[in-house]
Design an enzyme around this catalytic site. Sequence first.
Site, PDB file in Angstrom:
ATOM      1  N   CYS A   1      10.313   1.617   1.005  1.00 51.99           N
ATOM      2  CA  CYS A   1      11.286   0.526   1.197  1.00 51.99           C
ATOM      3  C   CYS A   1      12.705   1.077   1.252  1.00 51.99           C
ATOM      4  CB  CYS A   1      11.135  -0.503   0.091  1.00 51.99           C
ATOM      5  SG  CYS A   1      11.150   0.195  -1.560  1.00 51.99           S
TER       6      CYS A   1
ATOM      7  N   GLU B   1      10.644  -8.362  -4.054  1.00 49.93           N
ATOM      8  CA  GLU B   1      11.182  -7.068  -3.595  1.00 49.93           C
ATOM      9  C   GLU B   1      10.692  -6.889  -2.173  1.00 49.93           C
ATOM     10  OE1 GLU B   1      13.190  -4.973  -4.947  1.00 49.93           O
ATOM     11  OE2 GLU B   1      13.251  -5.730  -6.988  1.00 49.93           O
TER      12      GLU B   1
ATOM     13  N   GLU C   1      13.928  -5.036 -10.507  1.00 51.88           N
ATOM     14  CA  GLU C   1      12.908  -4.292 -11.252  1.00 51.88           C
ATOM     15  C   GLU C   1      13.666  -3.290 -12.123  1.00 51.88           C
ATOM     16  OE1 GLU C   1       9.488  -4.743 -10.326  1.00 51.88           O
ATOM     17  OE2 GLU C   1       9.354  -4.528  -8.173  1.00 51.88           O
TER      18      GLU C   1
ATOM     19  N   THR D   1       6.064 -12.304   4.417  1.00 55.97           N
ATOM     20  CA  THR D   1       5.135 -12.687   3.333  1.00 55.97           C
ATOM     21  C   THR D   1       5.944 -13.190   2.136  1.00 55.97           C
ATOM     22  OG1 THR D   1       3.922 -10.697   4.008  1.00 55.97           O
ATOM     23  CG2 THR D   1       3.002 -11.959   2.192  1.00 55.97           C
TER      24      THR D   1
ATOM     25  N   TRP E   1       0.804  -1.227   0.000  1.00 59.48           N
ATOM     26  CA  TRP E   1       0.000   0.000   0.000  1.00 59.48           C
ATOM     27  C   TRP E   1       0.839   1.281   0.000  1.00 59.48           C
ATOM     28  CZ3 TRP E   1       2.255   1.960   4.175  1.00 59.48           C
ATOM     29  CH2 TRP E   1       2.760   1.047   5.110  1.00 59.48           C
ATOM     30  N   ASN E   2       2.154   1.160   0.106  1.00 60.90           N
ATOM     31  CA  ASN E   2       2.926   2.390   0.342  1.00 60.90           C
ATOM     32  C   ASN E   2       3.160   3.207  -0.928  1.00 60.90           C
ATOM     33  OD1 ASN E   2       4.684   0.394  -0.585  1.00 60.90           O
ATOM     34  ND2 ASN E   2       6.433   1.310   0.438  1.00 60.90           N
TER      35      ASN E   2
ATOM     36  N   LYS F   1      -2.616  -7.711  -8.161  1.00 63.54           N
ATOM     37  CA  LYS F   1      -3.326  -7.554  -6.882  1.00 63.54           C
ATOM     38  C   LYS F   1      -2.755  -6.387  -6.082  1.00 63.54           C
ATOM     39  CE  LYS F   1      -3.361  -9.014  -2.582  1.00 63.54           C
ATOM     40  NZ  LYS F   1      -4.039  -7.827  -2.041  1.00 63.54           N
TER      41      LYS F   1
HETATM   42  P1  NAD Z   1       2.653  -7.337   3.009  1.00 63.29           P
HETATM   43  O1  NAD Z   1       3.618  -8.416   2.668  1.00 63.29           O
HETATM   44  O2  NAD Z   1       1.828  -7.505   4.210  1.00 63.29           O
HETATM   45  O3  NAD Z   1       1.630  -7.090   1.801  1.00 63.29           O
HETATM   46  C1  NAD Z   1       2.058  -6.892   0.484  1.00 63.29           C
HETATM   47  C2  NAD Z   1       1.046  -7.466  -0.484  1.00 63.29           C
HETATM   48  O4  NAD Z   1       1.009  -8.887  -0.308  1.00 63.29           O
HETATM   49  C3  NAD Z   1      -0.380  -6.987  -0.264  1.00 63.29           C
HETATM   50  O5  NAD Z   1      -1.027  -6.844  -1.507  1.00 63.29           O
HETATM   51  C4  NAD Z   1      -1.005  -8.127   0.535  1.00 63.29           C
HETATM   52  O6  NAD Z   1      -2.399  -8.185   0.392  1.00 63.29           O
HETATM   53  C5  NAD Z   1      -0.323  -9.319  -0.103  1.00 63.29           C
HETATM   54  N1  NAD Z   1      -0.267 -10.524   0.743  1.00 63.29           N
HETATM   55  C6  NAD Z   1      -0.361 -10.607   2.098  1.00 63.29           C
HETATM   56  N2  NAD Z   1      -0.269 -11.900   2.478  1.00 63.29           N
HETATM   57  C7  NAD Z   1      -0.103 -12.641   1.360  1.00 63.29           C
HETATM   58  C8  NAD Z   1       0.073 -14.038   1.111  1.00 63.29           C
HETATM   59  N3  NAD Z   1       0.069 -14.935   2.092  1.00 63.29           N
HETATM   60  N4  NAD Z   1       0.240 -14.446  -0.169  1.00 63.29           N
HETATM   61  C9  NAD Z   1       0.258 -13.544  -1.185  1.00 63.29           C
HETATM   62  N5  NAD Z   1       0.080 -12.211  -1.016  1.00 63.29           N
HETATM   63  C10 NAD Z   1      -0.091 -11.765   0.253  1.00 63.29           C
HETATM   64  O7  NAD Z   1       3.519  -6.021   3.049  1.00 63.29           O
HETATM   65  P2  NAD Z   1       3.105  -4.610   3.650  1.00 63.29           P
HETATM   66  O8  NAD Z   1       3.416  -4.609   5.086  1.00 63.29           O
HETATM   67  O9  NAD Z   1       1.736  -4.252   3.214  1.00 63.29           O
HETATM   68  O10 NAD Z   1       4.126  -3.666   2.836  1.00 63.29           O
HETATM   69  C11 NAD Z   1       5.244  -3.087   3.374  1.00 63.29           C
HETATM   70  C12 NAD Z   1       6.487  -3.872   2.987  1.00 63.29           C
HETATM   71  O11 NAD Z   1       6.730  -3.762   1.586  1.00 63.29           O
HETATM   72  C13 NAD Z   1       7.718  -3.304   3.645  1.00 63.29           C
HETATM   73  O12 NAD Z   1       8.519  -4.341   4.139  1.00 63.29           O
HETATM   74  C14 NAD Z   1       8.434  -2.588   2.512  1.00 63.29           C
HETATM   75  O13 NAD Z   1       9.809  -2.414   2.681  1.00 63.29           O
HETATM   76  C15 NAD Z   1       8.105  -3.468   1.377  1.00 63.29           C
HETATM   77  N6  NAD Z   1       8.339  -2.750   0.114  1.00 63.29           N
HETATM   78  C16 NAD Z   1       9.398  -3.138  -0.664  1.00 63.29           C
HETATM   79  C17 NAD Z   1       9.670  -2.467  -1.843  1.00 63.29           C
HETATM   80  C18 NAD Z   1      10.825  -2.869  -2.714  1.00 63.29           C
HETATM   81  O14 NAD Z   1      10.833  -2.492  -3.872  1.00 63.29           O
HETATM   82  N7  NAD Z   1      11.787  -3.603  -2.205  1.00 63.29           N
HETATM   83  C19 NAD Z   1       8.841  -1.420  -2.252  1.00 63.29           C
HETATM   84  C20 NAD Z   1       7.782  -1.043  -1.431  1.00 63.29           C
HETATM   85  C21 NAD Z   1       7.539  -1.735  -0.247  1.00 63.29           C
END
Ligand code: NAD
Length: 476
Positions: free
Chosen positions: A278, A244, A457, A226, A145-146, A169
């Site tokens: 991130c 990522e 990416e 996750t 969501w960020n 998604k």
């Molecule tokens: P999250 O893993 O909880 O959710 C991310 C996505 O995965 C959402 O769409 C969620 O609905 C889905 N999801 C949740 N459980 C799942 C499962 N069991 N199987 C498949 N999909 C599932 O992450 P978050 O807390 O919402 O996001 C923040 C994280 O994202 C931070 O750790 C941040 O650093 C990371 N992030 C990384 C990058 C990058 O490019 N490296 C960019 C942005 C954010």
Amino acid sequence: MEMRIGGRDISSADEGWIPVINPATGIEIDRVPEGTLYEVDEAVQAAATAYGKWAGRTVRDRGMVLFRAAARVRERSHDLAALLTAEQGKPARDAVDEVRGFANILEFYAGIAGAMHGDYIGLGSSGDCMVRREPIGVCGAIVPWNMPVILMGWKIGPALLAGNTIVFKPAAATPLTSLSVTALMEDAGLPPGVLNVITGRGDVVGEALVKHRGIGKISFTGDLETGDRVRELAGSRLAEIHLELGGSDPMIVWEDADIGKAVDGAVRGRFYNAGQTCTAVKRLFVHEKIADRFMARLRERAETLVVGDGSDPSVEMGPLSGRAQLEGIRSLVEEVKEKDQGTIITGGSPLSGPGFDGGFFYPPTLVTDPDPQSPLMTREVFGPVLPISVIRDLDEGISRANETRYGLGASVWTRDLTVIHEVFSRVDAGVVWVNRHLTLPPEIPFGGVKESGLGRENGLQAFQTYTRTKALFLNW
Ligand code: NAD
């Protein structure tokens, strides 16, 4: 608003709904269908049906569709940005930048379309070999969501250019802008079924997508835990996986740094998107010779940053994206206070009162002398809290920078080439910035080392990861 899953309108379907909350007010602004396993399957089928025709078009032709889609998104960038601010909270000008950044990614991939080709290998008297780059098929993309719009662009730009079709998604909290962008892309000529958005919970539709046998590649951005689950599920059926994950980026401010620029970089690097990025600056290391002057200016900037509802054009930092994020940051800082894990020199409690009612606001918070073993330093902190440590020499700065399971980005603030070379060579990261932090144009391949991820990416590299090679060996 039209809700689409698998290319069909389900606005009136009798399913559960997920509310979308404005994090600046706590008020519901819309709701989207809570997708089910059945709809995941429908979406994959729609993508599979659209695949043959889309993959059969020339890469130049697909690039033209991306160009037209980018133009439509640019035309509507202010409307899309307002929607992004309302569902995610970031200030209006950052939201406009994110939407235009999405268009920029599509334009980048459209621009390189004509240069994308396979290979030829001459084998002398043994023959000739032609290597074709083919799309993978139906790809699944899952984002948090960020940065919902930019992350969508990073995944769909190269995937679509390569000829894949997609089931996308978004996070349950931020689906609206992605749905609108998808509708605009279809208006611009993207055939129905090529890009399918499925809304719903991660543990239901996200997991179903990862497990689906019709998905050839999963590109996932999100949390480390996750990501582990995604790797386990997709790996067991041999799907290609791109992850990522999180980061805990260090920023090293060297003794010769331009202090004004470094302070600006720290403020932007940590407080952009309320610290929920991130590659945000998550740990700062400043040389002892300039530490006092640097800290005085940083504190002044942190204390005067305008925090509020992102729809107000004067606001520089919006709310956290949800109640859970606010609670996570609040309890982390309480632990710092209770266990004496550092000195909080500004901020340190949620904001309330006029202008903050109902919203999830936390002020810019600076913590000096953080305990290296505390969660503030060892976990990824996704909010506006910056720990600052003083370093005496470069070895100390580099070893402290590497004291983490993450390895996403890093920056060094100096004009000293030896320092730049040492940091670039020795800090564990997928990208090292010099005298800046955060910026990631689509030309630059981006991804993590250590536990921050797998794969890249952006750039030509991302295009290639959405293709497979197929060799033709000609024996004359
Ligand atoms: P999250 O893993 O909880 O959710 C991310 C996505 O995965 C959402 O769409 C969620 O609905 C889905 N999801 C949740 N459980 C799942 C499962 N069991 N199987 C498949 N999909 C599932 O992450 P978050 O807390 O919402 O996001 C923040 C994280 O994202 C931070 O750790 C941040 O650093 C990371 N992030 C990384 C990058 C990058 O490019 N490296 C960019 C942005 C954010």
